[in-house]
Design an enzyme around this catalytic site. Structure first.
Site, PDB file in Angstrom:
ATOM      1  N   CYS A 130      48.950  43.381  72.388  1.00 17.70           N
ATOM      2  CA  CYS A 130      48.495  44.769  72.578  1.00 17.70           C
ATOM      3  C   CYS A 130      47.487  44.864  73.727  1.00 17.70           C
ATOM      4  O   CYS A 130      46.301  44.578  73.542  1.00 17.70           O
ATOM      5  CB  CYS A 130      47.874  45.271  71.276  1.00 17.70           C
ATOM      6  SG  CYS A 130      47.241  46.941  71.418  1.00 17.70           S
ATOM      7  N   CYS A 133      44.637  47.334  73.096  1.00 17.94           N
ATOM      8  CA  CYS A 133      43.585  46.880  72.166  1.00 17.94           C
ATOM      9  C   CYS A 133      42.698  45.824  72.820  1.00 17.94           C
ATOM     10  O   CYS A 133      41.487  45.829  72.640  1.00 17.94           O
ATOM     11  CB  CYS A 133      44.187  46.249  70.917  1.00 17.94           C
ATOM     12  SG  CYS A 133      45.604  47.087  70.245  1.00 17.94           S
ATOM     13  N   ASP A 134      43.294  44.894  73.535  1.00 22.20           N
ATOM     14  CA  ASP A 134      42.562  43.688  73.951  1.00 22.20           C
ATOM     15  C   ASP A 134      42.319  43.577  75.455  1.00 22.20           C
ATOM     16  O   ASP A 134      41.620  42.658  75.901  1.00 22.20           O
ATOM     17  CB  ASP A 134      43.334  42.432  73.485  1.00 22.20           C
ATOM     18  CG  ASP A 134      43.508  42.412  71.971  1.00 22.20           C
ATOM     19  OD1 ASP A 134      42.613  42.935  71.280  1.00 22.20           O
ATOM     20  OD2 ASP A 134      44.527  41.900  71.494  1.00 22.20           O
TER      21      ASP A 134
END
Ligand code: NAP
Length: 302
Positions: A130, A133-134
């Site tokens: 992701c 997200c990261d």
């Protein structure tokens, strides 16, 4: 005893929940992880009617809040099995057993893995599925992304604005998709395209240190030192809990027509887990609507 048990709290499941609750059905929603499904990971959603732009997380939260306000029971438990007992269906979870008159399966799909050793061990320690997200953990670092679909290209563009250097590794000689973002990516100085190439090894003890890539034509192998590896190679259906009861295709997606009725009376399917050509947020919500209304029709007939 519930009228409708919905398995999965992504856009399809929560839309089904809204329609079923408005139709005054007693509804139980069962979700294994967090609400929202895969859309939670989308940085920006720009193609959902009514919102010019909204983050995936904000959209999912609005949808969850709306569904919850209508009074269903929502439990965070993993569904392990579904049994057809004629007019009643039994849904077994990691914690309990529930009985419903009908079931809507809206379990979606999960990230496909490369299947390499160390892939699981280094998840969250350099490996991610992701970018949204990261991605920010890799500011001014060297990262690689693998995949050649829209997700990989969109994620690559996002990462190219954060990382110092980005390798885009794709197993084909050329891309099969057309995308404005691909055109933008090709103009970036910090992006290196490595085509016709697979990742064959992932190295690192406590964190990712390097990946080994292999060219398909020349068989030449090369080690790339990277801080991060993003894997964006598509999805696989989450149908393990029901593939012994409903018909699936050879890849595990559940077979149903546009009416979302499976081969089992009273069991419906909605969203990405259904066999279909176009998997989008809008089509997931559309399926949720159809499945819930047809479940209501089924209950009325009974
Ligand atoms: P996808 O379209 O299925 O693409 C998966 C990619 O991963 C393909 O390029 C595939 O290569 C590669 N791949 C699969 N298995 C692999 C393996 N074992 N090793 C290496 N590479 C592998 O998946 P997606 O990109 O996640 O997109 C899913 C759906 O959402 C698509 O319909 C897509 O159009 C849609 N989507 C749309 C947007 C947008 O409109 N902006 C954004 C994201 C997603 P091959 O090409 O060789 O098969």
């Amino acid at each position: 005893m519930y009228d409708i048990i919905i398995v999965g709290a992504g856009p399809a499941g929560l839309t089904a929940c809204i329609y079923a609750c408005i139709a005054r059905k007693k509804v139980l929603v069962l979700e294994k992880e967090v609400y929202g499904g895969q859309i939670v990971n989308a940085n920006k959603v720009k193609n959902y009617p009514g919102f010019e732009e909204i983050s995936g997380y904000d959209y999912a939260t609005k949808l969850y809040t709306q569904a919850k306000s209508l009074g269903p029971e929502i439990k965070f438990e993993e569904v392990i099995d579904i049994y057809d007992k004629g007019d009643l269906k039994e849904v077994k979870t990691s914690k309990s057993n529930y009985i419903g008159k009908s079931v809507i399966i809206a379990t979606g799909s999960k990230n496909r893995k490369l299947g390499l050793s160390n892939e699981d061990k280094l998840l969250g320690k350099g490996i991610s599925y992701c970018a949204t997200c990261d991605g920010t953990f890799y500011k001014n670092k060297v990262v690689a992304i693998t995949g050649g679909g829209n997700s990989a290209i969109d994620d690559a563009l996002y990462l190219s604005n954060i990382a110092e250097k980005l390798y885009l590794i794709y197993r084909q000689k050329d891309f099969r998709i057309e995308s404005i973002n691909l055109d933008k990516l090709k103009k970036k100085d910090n992006v290196e395209f490595i085509l016709d190439t697979n990742i064959i090894d992932i190295k690192g003890e406590d964190k990712l240190e390097s990946i080994t890539i292999k060219n398909n034509e020349t068989n030449e192998e090369k080690e790339l030192k990277v801080d991060g590896l993003f894997i964006a190679i598509g999805h696989i259906p989450v149908s393990d809990m029901c593939n012994n009861i409903v018909k699936t295709n050879e890849t595990g997606y559940i077979i149903a027509d546009e009416d979302c009725q499976t081969n089992v009376d009273g069991i419906f399917v909605a969203g990405d887990i259904r066999v279909k050509e176009i998997r989008q947020l809008t089509t997931a919500c559309s399926d949720g609507t159809v499945a819930a209304l047809n479940a209501c029709k089924y209950l009325a007939k009974k």
